[in-house]
Design a protein around this motif. Sequence first.
Motif, PDB file in Angstrom:
ATOM      1  N   ILE A 142      22.111 -36.903   6.045  1.00  0.00           N
ATOM      2  CA  ILE A 142      21.070 -37.014   7.075  1.00  0.00           C
ATOM      3  C   ILE A 142      20.912 -35.609   7.645  1.00  0.00           C
ATOM      4  N   GLU A 143      19.827 -34.961   7.258  1.00  0.00           N
ATOM      5  CA  GLU A 143      19.668 -33.544   7.633  1.00  0.00           C
ATOM      6  C   GLU A 143      19.237 -33.381   9.094  1.00  0.00           C
ATOM      7  N   HIS A 144      19.096 -32.122   9.471  1.00  0.00           N
ATOM      8  CA  HIS A 144      18.847 -31.784  10.875  1.00  0.00           C
ATOM      9  C   HIS A 144      17.609 -32.498  11.444  1.00  0.00           C
ATOM     10  N   ASP A 145      17.759 -32.957  12.644  1.00  0.00           N
ATOM     11  CA  ASP A 145      16.650 -33.506  13.437  1.00  0.00           C
ATOM     12  C   ASP A 145      16.034 -34.787  12.880  1.00  0.00           C
ATOM     13  N   CYS A 146      16.698 -35.438  11.934  1.00  0.00           N
ATOM     14  CA  CYS A 146      16.211 -36.759  11.503  1.00  0.00           C
ATOM     15  C   CYS A 146      16.351 -37.744  12.662  1.00  0.00           C
ATOM     16  N   GLN A 147      15.434 -38.677  12.727  1.00  0.00           N
ATOM     17  CA  GLN A 147      15.546 -39.743  13.726  1.00  0.00           C
ATOM     18  C   GLN A 147      15.548 -41.068  12.985  1.00  0.00           C
ATOM     19  N   ILE A 148      16.703 -41.671  12.945  1.00  0.00           N
ATOM     20  CA  ILE A 148      16.881 -42.906  12.180  1.00  0.00           C
ATOM     21  C   ILE A 148      16.816 -44.083  13.154  1.00  0.00           C
ATOM     22  N   SER A 168      12.729 -49.165  12.615  1.00  0.00           N
ATOM     23  CA  SER A 168      13.848 -50.096  12.449  1.00  0.00           C
ATOM     24  C   SER A 168      13.836 -50.758  11.063  1.00  0.00           C
ATOM     25  N   ALA A 169      15.006 -51.173  10.639  1.00  0.00           N
ATOM     26  CA  ALA A 169      15.203 -51.986   9.427  1.00  0.00           C
ATOM     27  C   ALA A 169      14.648 -51.340   8.162  1.00  0.00           C
ATOM     28  N   VAL A 170      14.757 -50.041   8.081  1.00  0.00           N
ATOM     29  CA  VAL A 170      14.348 -49.326   6.859  1.00  0.00           C
ATOM     30  C   VAL A 170      15.527 -49.287   5.893  1.00  0.00           C
ATOM     31  N   TYR A 171      15.229 -49.427   4.622  1.00  0.00           N
ATOM     32  CA  TYR A 171      16.268 -49.373   3.582  1.00  0.00           C
ATOM     33  C   TYR A 171      15.961 -48.203   2.657  1.00  0.00           C
ATOM     34  N   VAL A 172      16.897 -47.296   2.543  1.00  0.00           N
ATOM     35  CA  VAL A 172      16.737 -46.168   1.607  1.00  0.00           C
ATOM     36  C   VAL A 172      17.802 -46.343   0.528  1.00  0.00           C
ATOM     37  N   ASN A 181      10.187 -34.122   6.990  1.00  0.00           N
ATOM     38  CA  ASN A 181       9.071 -34.471   7.870  1.00  0.00           C
ATOM     39  C   ASN A 181       8.321 -35.748   7.477  1.00  0.00           C
ATOM     40  N   ILE A 182       8.938 -36.581   6.672  1.00  0.00           N
ATOM     41  CA  ILE A 182       8.316 -37.851   6.244  1.00  0.00           C
ATOM     42  C   ILE A 182       8.623 -38.943   7.270  1.00  0.00           C
ATOM     43  N   SER A 183       7.681 -39.884   7.435  1.00  0.00           N
ATOM     44  CA  SER A 183       7.926 -41.040   8.308  1.00  0.00           C
ATOM     45  C   SER A 183       8.048 -42.307   7.459  1.00  0.00           C
ATOM     46  N   LEU A 184       8.995 -43.119   7.802  1.00  0.00           N
ATOM     47  CA  LEU A 184       9.217 -44.396   7.102  1.00  0.00           C
ATOM     48  C   LEU A 184       9.060 -45.501   8.143  1.00  0.00           C
ATOM     49  N   ALA A 185       8.000 -46.270   8.024  1.00  0.00           N
ATOM     50  CA  ALA A 185       7.713 -47.270   9.061  1.00  0.00           C
ATOM     51  C   ALA A 185       8.639 -48.478   8.907  1.00  0.00           C
ATOM     52  N   LYS A 186       8.638 -49.274   9.944  1.00  0.00           N
ATOM     53  CA  LYS A 186       9.476 -50.479  10.051  1.00  0.00           C
ATOM     54  C   LYS A 186       9.514 -51.289   8.744  1.00  0.00           C
ATOM     55  N   ASN A 187      10.707 -51.681   8.355  1.00  0.00           N
ATOM     56  CA  ASN A 187      10.889 -52.563   7.185  1.00  0.00           C
ATOM     57  C   ASN A 187      10.416 -51.966   5.869  1.00  0.00           C
ATOM     58  N   ASP A 201       4.108 -46.878   5.079  1.00  0.00           N
ATOM     59  CA  ASP A 201       3.677 -47.772   6.152  1.00  0.00           C
ATOM     60  C   ASP A 201       4.645 -48.949   6.258  1.00  0.00           C
ATOM     61  N   GLU A 202       4.440 -49.736   7.303  1.00  0.00           N
ATOM     62  CA  GLU A 202       5.278 -50.916   7.516  1.00  0.00           C
ATOM     63  C   GLU A 202       5.286 -51.795   6.265  1.00  0.00           C
ATOM     64  N   LEU A 203       6.458 -52.220   5.878  1.00  0.00           N
ATOM     65  CA  LEU A 203       6.690 -53.121   4.739  1.00  0.00           C
ATOM     66  C   LEU A 203       6.368 -52.507   3.374  1.00  0.00           C
ATOM     67  N   GLN A 204       5.947 -51.260   3.339  1.00  0.00           N
ATOM     68  CA  GLN A 204       5.670 -50.641   2.033  1.00  0.00           C
ATOM     69  C   GLN A 204       6.975 -50.416   1.268  1.00  0.00           C
ATOM     70  N   ILE A 205       6.840 -50.444  -0.045  1.00  0.00           N
ATOM     71  CA  ILE A 205       8.000 -50.180  -0.903  1.00  0.00           C
ATOM     72  C   ILE A 205       7.566 -49.160  -1.955  1.00  0.00           C
TER      73      ILE A 205
END
Length: 216
Positions: A142-148, A168-172, A181-187, A201-205
Amino acid sequence: MSDSDLLPIVIIGGGGHAAVIADILLRQNRTILAVVSPDEISHRKVFTGMNRLVSDDQIRQFDPETVRLVNGIGMIPRSKFRQQVNDTYLALDYEFETVIANEAIVSPYAEVGPGVQIFPGAIVQSGAVLGAHSIINTSAVIEHDCQIGAYNHIAPRATLCGRVRSESAVYVGAGATVIHNISLAKNSIVTAGTTVVSSLDELQITYPARAVTRSI
Ligand code: JB2
């Protein structure tokens, strides 16, 4: 270390994830009062000699002031079960221990939320913020300044480059790389081995990267 850090532990779940957690806690000389699992645990050596409770109702025999819970049930993508278990016991005034393996490297300038679990070999860099009850699995970066966000699962050897944000509830998945600088939306779900170069986006896979085999 505060006194509450030294309270004995009750582990919920007795499978593979719980076994790794038990191993980490034993090496930190923590007392494990019980492992709660409807399924047999005796085939896993790490649980040898531990008291097994078969039903979650039995957790209530412990005064919330005198124990800390650890959720040892791993996160399956889009399963709410892990969070439901936590919600049940948080509502009963239990607290979930934050578990950081001795072999993890966590910057003193990172923020680690309650109930977070950081496994051996993981690296959490300066300025990172880990939301409550997330799992940072073996050797994840988890690199610098990530917000999980809360209740994420960052699987083994996944890499989140600088300033990645997840809700919340993101799975990597294992071995995935999420560039800076990427955003991973909820779920949302990043499948194992994928390199993510645009936000989800939300629920995207992401499209699953799979080995294709064929007979010749
Ligand atoms: O209602 C329950 C319950 N349902 C299943 N209450 C309690 N206290 N425990 C429950 N369990 C327990 O979860 C089962 O008895 C079993 O001990 C455990 C699930 O074990 P399993 O090895 O199948 O999965 P896991 O959750 O430990 O690990 C998953 O997630 C990890 C993050 C796996 O996918 C791992 O590969 C992964 N690394």
